[in-house]
Write a protein that holds these residues in place. Sequence first.
Motif, PDB file in Angstrom:
ATOM      1  N   GLY A  80       0.790  -1.230   0.000  1.00 12.37           N
ATOM      2  CA  GLY A  80       0.000   0.000   0.000  1.00 12.37           C
ATOM      3  C   GLY A  80       0.819   1.275   0.000  1.00 12.37           C
ATOM      4  N   PHE A  81       2.141   1.153  -0.050  1.00 17.73           N
ATOM      5  CA  PHE A  81       3.011   2.324  -0.074  1.00 17.73           C
ATOM      6  C   PHE A  81       3.698   2.427  -1.430  1.00 17.73           C
ATOM      7  N   PRO A  82       4.225   3.592  -1.791  1.00 18.11           N
ATOM      8  CA  PRO A  82       4.849   3.769  -3.102  1.00 18.11           C
ATOM      9  C   PRO A  82       5.953   2.751  -3.368  1.00 18.11           C
ATOM     10  N   ALA A  83       6.179   2.441  -4.619  1.00 13.17           N
ATOM     11  CA  ALA A  83       7.220   1.494  -5.006  1.00 13.17           C
ATOM     12  C   ALA A  83       8.573   1.936  -4.463  1.00 13.17           C
ATOM     13  N   GLY A  84       9.305   0.992  -3.911  1.00 10.86           N
ATOM     14  CA  GLY A  84      10.608   1.294  -3.335  1.00 10.86           C
ATOM     15  C   GLY A  84      10.568   1.667  -1.872  1.00 10.86           C
ATOM     16  N   GLU A  85       9.370   1.811  -1.308  1.00 13.26           N
ATOM     17  CA  GLU A  85       9.233   2.142   0.112  1.00 13.26           C
ATOM     18  C   GLU A  85       9.097   0.857   0.929  1.00 13.26           C
ATOM     19  N   ASP A  86      10.030   0.639   1.851  1.00 13.78           N
ATOM     20  CA  ASP A  86       9.901  -0.540   2.700  1.00 13.78           C
ATOM     21  C   ASP A  86       9.192  -0.173   4.002  1.00 13.78           C
ATOM     22  N   TRP A  87       9.057  -1.154   4.885  1.00 13.73           N
ATOM     23  CA  TRP A  87       8.267  -0.973   6.106  1.00 13.73           C
ATOM     24  C   TRP A  87       8.914  -0.019   7.097  1.00 13.73           C
ATOM     25  N   THR A  88      10.200   0.340   6.879  1.00 16.05           N
ATOM     26  CA  THR A  88      10.894   1.219   7.823  1.00 16.05           C
ATOM     27  C   THR A  88      10.815   2.690   7.441  1.00 16.05           C
ATOM     28  N   ASN A  89      10.349   2.992   6.242  1.00 15.42           N
ATOM     29  CA  ASN A  89      10.375   4.378   5.770  1.00 15.42           C
ATOM     30  C   ASN A  89       9.260   5.242   6.343  1.00 15.42           C
ATOM     31  N   ASP A  90       8.259   4.617   6.928  1.00 13.55           N
ATOM     32  CA  ASP A  90       7.135   5.324   7.520  1.00 13.55           C
ATOM     33  C   ASP A  90       6.762   4.595   8.802  1.00 13.55           C
ATOM     34  N   ASN A  91       6.619   5.339   9.891  1.00 15.39           N
ATOM     35  CA  ASN A  91       6.362   4.679  11.174  1.00 15.39           C
ATOM     36  C   ASN A  91       5.011   3.979  11.210  1.00 15.39           C
ATOM     37  N   ALA A  92       4.017   4.522  10.502  1.00 16.52           N
ATOM     38  CA  ALA A  92       2.722   3.843  10.438  1.00 16.52           C
ATOM     39  C   ALA A  92       2.863   2.505   9.708  1.00 16.52           C
ATOM     40  N   ALA A  93       3.720   2.466   8.693  1.00 17.28           N
ATOM     41  CA  ALA A  93       3.980   1.206   7.999  1.00 17.28           C
ATOM     42  C   ALA A  93       4.657   0.216   8.936  1.00 17.28           C
ATOM     43  N   THR A  94       5.581   0.698   9.755  1.00 22.63           N
ATOM     44  CA  THR A  94       6.253  -0.180  10.709  1.00 22.63           C
ATOM     45  C   THR A  94       5.252  -0.765  11.704  1.00 22.63           C
ATOM     46  N   MET A  95       4.311   0.045  12.160  1.00 20.73           N
ATOM     47  CA  MET A  95       3.279  -0.466  13.070  1.00 20.73           C
ATOM     48  C   MET A  95       2.450  -1.550  12.389  1.00 20.73           C
ATOM     49  N   GLU A  96       2.106  -1.335  11.116  1.00 22.40           N
ATOM     50  CA  GLU A  96       1.343  -2.348  10.391  1.00 22.40           C
ATOM     51  C   GLU A  96       2.158  -3.634  10.280  1.00 22.40           C
ATOM     52  N   TYR A  97       3.440  -3.477   9.962  1.00 23.92           N
ATOM     53  CA  TYR A  97       4.334  -4.636   9.864  1.00 23.92           C
ATOM     54  C   TYR A  97       4.406  -5.389  11.189  1.00 23.92           C
ATOM     55  N   ASP A  98       4.620  -4.663  12.291  1.00 22.89           N
ATOM     56  CA  ASP A  98       4.683  -5.314  13.605  1.00 22.89           C
ATOM     57  C   ASP A  98       3.368  -6.006  13.951  1.00 22.89           C
ATOM     58  N   SER A  99       2.264  -5.451  13.489  1.00 24.21           N
ATOM     59  CA  SER A  99       0.957  -6.039  13.798  1.00 24.21           C
ATOM     60  C   SER A  99       0.781  -7.412  13.154  1.00 24.21           C
ATOM     61  N   PHE A 100       1.435  -7.636  12.003  1.00 22.70           N
ATOM     62  CA  PHE A 100       1.409  -8.976  11.407  1.00 22.70           C
ATOM     63  C   PHE A 100       2.037  -9.987  12.369  1.00 22.70           C
ATOM     64  N   LYS A 101       3.144  -9.584  12.988  1.00 23.51           N
ATOM     65  CA  LYS A 101       3.838 -10.490  13.906  1.00 23.51           C
ATOM     66  C   LYS A 101       3.059 -10.654  15.212  1.00 23.51           C
ATOM     67  N   VAL A 102       2.416  -9.578  15.655  1.00 22.59           N
ATOM     68  CA  VAL A 102       1.578  -9.686  16.857  1.00 22.59           C
ATOM     69  C   VAL A 102       0.469 -10.712  16.615  1.00 22.59           C
ATOM     70  N   GLN A 103      -0.160 -10.656  15.446  1.00 26.56           N
ATOM     71  CA  GLN A 103      -1.213 -11.620  15.140  1.00 26.56           C
ATOM     72  C   GLN A 103      -0.660 -13.038  15.145  1.00 26.56           C
ATOM     73  N   ALA A 104       0.571 -13.207  14.667  1.00 30.60           N
ATOM     74  CA  ALA A 104       1.204 -14.526  14.711  1.00 30.60           C
ATOM     75  C   ALA A 104       1.327 -15.016  16.144  1.00 30.60           C
ATOM     76  N   ILE A 105       1.721 -14.126  17.054  1.00 34.84           N
ATOM     77  CA  ILE A 105       1.850 -14.501  18.463  1.00 34.84           C
ATOM     78  C   ILE A 105       0.481 -14.849  19.058  1.00 34.84           C
TER      79      ILE A 105
END
Length: 401
Positions: free
Chosen positions: A86-111
């Motif tokens: 959902g972010f521009p091409a070339g943007e990884d999960w660390t380039n935006d803090n909201a993206a990082t929260m979304e990324y961490d939430s995937f792992k939280v759901q795994a737990i």
Amino acid sequence: MTGNPVDVINPANLPVDPTTCKPIYPNQYLQVNTIFNVARAHGLRTAWSDKHPAYQMFNGPTGTNGPNGTGVQDYFTPEINSQAIGFPAGEDWTNDNAATMEYDSFKVQAILNEIDGFDHSGKSHVGVPAIFGMNFQTVSTAQKLPTSDGLQGGYLPGGTVPGPLVIRALNYINTQVGLMVSEIGKQGLTGSTAIILSAKHGQSPTDPNALARVPDGPIIDAVNAAWKAAHPGAGDLVIFSTDDDGMLLWLSDRSQTAADFVKNYLLTHSAAGNNIAGNPITVSASGLTKVYAGAASAAFYGVPVGDPRHPDITGIVQYGVVYTGGMKKIAEHGGDAPQDRDVPILVVLPGLKNGRVIGAPVKTIQIAPTILSLLGLSPKELQAVRIEGTKVLPSLGNNGG
């Protein structure tokens, strides 16, 4: 988002064993076993979630055959530097803090799925692991990014008060940990579950006024140019580097003479950079206060000079120096400053009613034997514990037995 980190590790990018000519996977670099190996040896289930597939190293070398380590049964390691959905091409999960929260939430759901007795995907009922957990990245990117989502990153001038982005990140972590604690209670596991919160590292500098962003590329290029000028026909001397708020260099010539050449160059040349406002600055001695070269670098890590894995150059930076291009970062880790190395450790034991502060100096390496002790296993089953004499955290076990 694979559950098998080996699927996304390109063996062509791995170092090769000169004896077998086969790729060396991260777990094969370890020379001692892990807590996951010990748990598996006792028939206990294991799971983990982290930020890089390379962290399959936690599988450990014990009982492994090539990359398919046996330490962690349920491994969920989505690459944090992959394209953010959902972010521009070339943007990884660390380039935006909201993206990082979304990324961490995937792992939280795994737990949460694992607390409920399923694998990380929530599709297969396999039982609750004896050891499981995850790595959060949200606070890290909130400390590093100058701004994100309209909020100021890092800490306020002086370095002791978190800025609005870090506060939001801490509140997010608090909520997510609360979800896990709540789910543990729903499954009736509160009386048999210990929770340990800590960090691999901190970030430096916390005081934005101390920041000196210095691109390391020009420094390395200059070292290589100086080496070639002094040795006509020679190739690049620096062949690999890892520079954040420390400088680690590997050389094509591993002699002490070559290492001393680099040390002398680094300490006698200045480097250009910029400060928190983006204004140009110059740092002395390549931004370093001390350089360990060759044998001294090996001694710094406590390994033999002939160990091919230690860096030939270990540089300790001046406080505030971060090796990065442009203006995308305001802090980093990997250095020797107290802000890099001092982290909290919080342990919540089953049935604990009143918390207390332990004032004794402790180390994060004590967490591993503590986990085994809490499981009723001997910490001495860890080879590193036997080699280094690592103790269980104070008041949490039999101090290493």
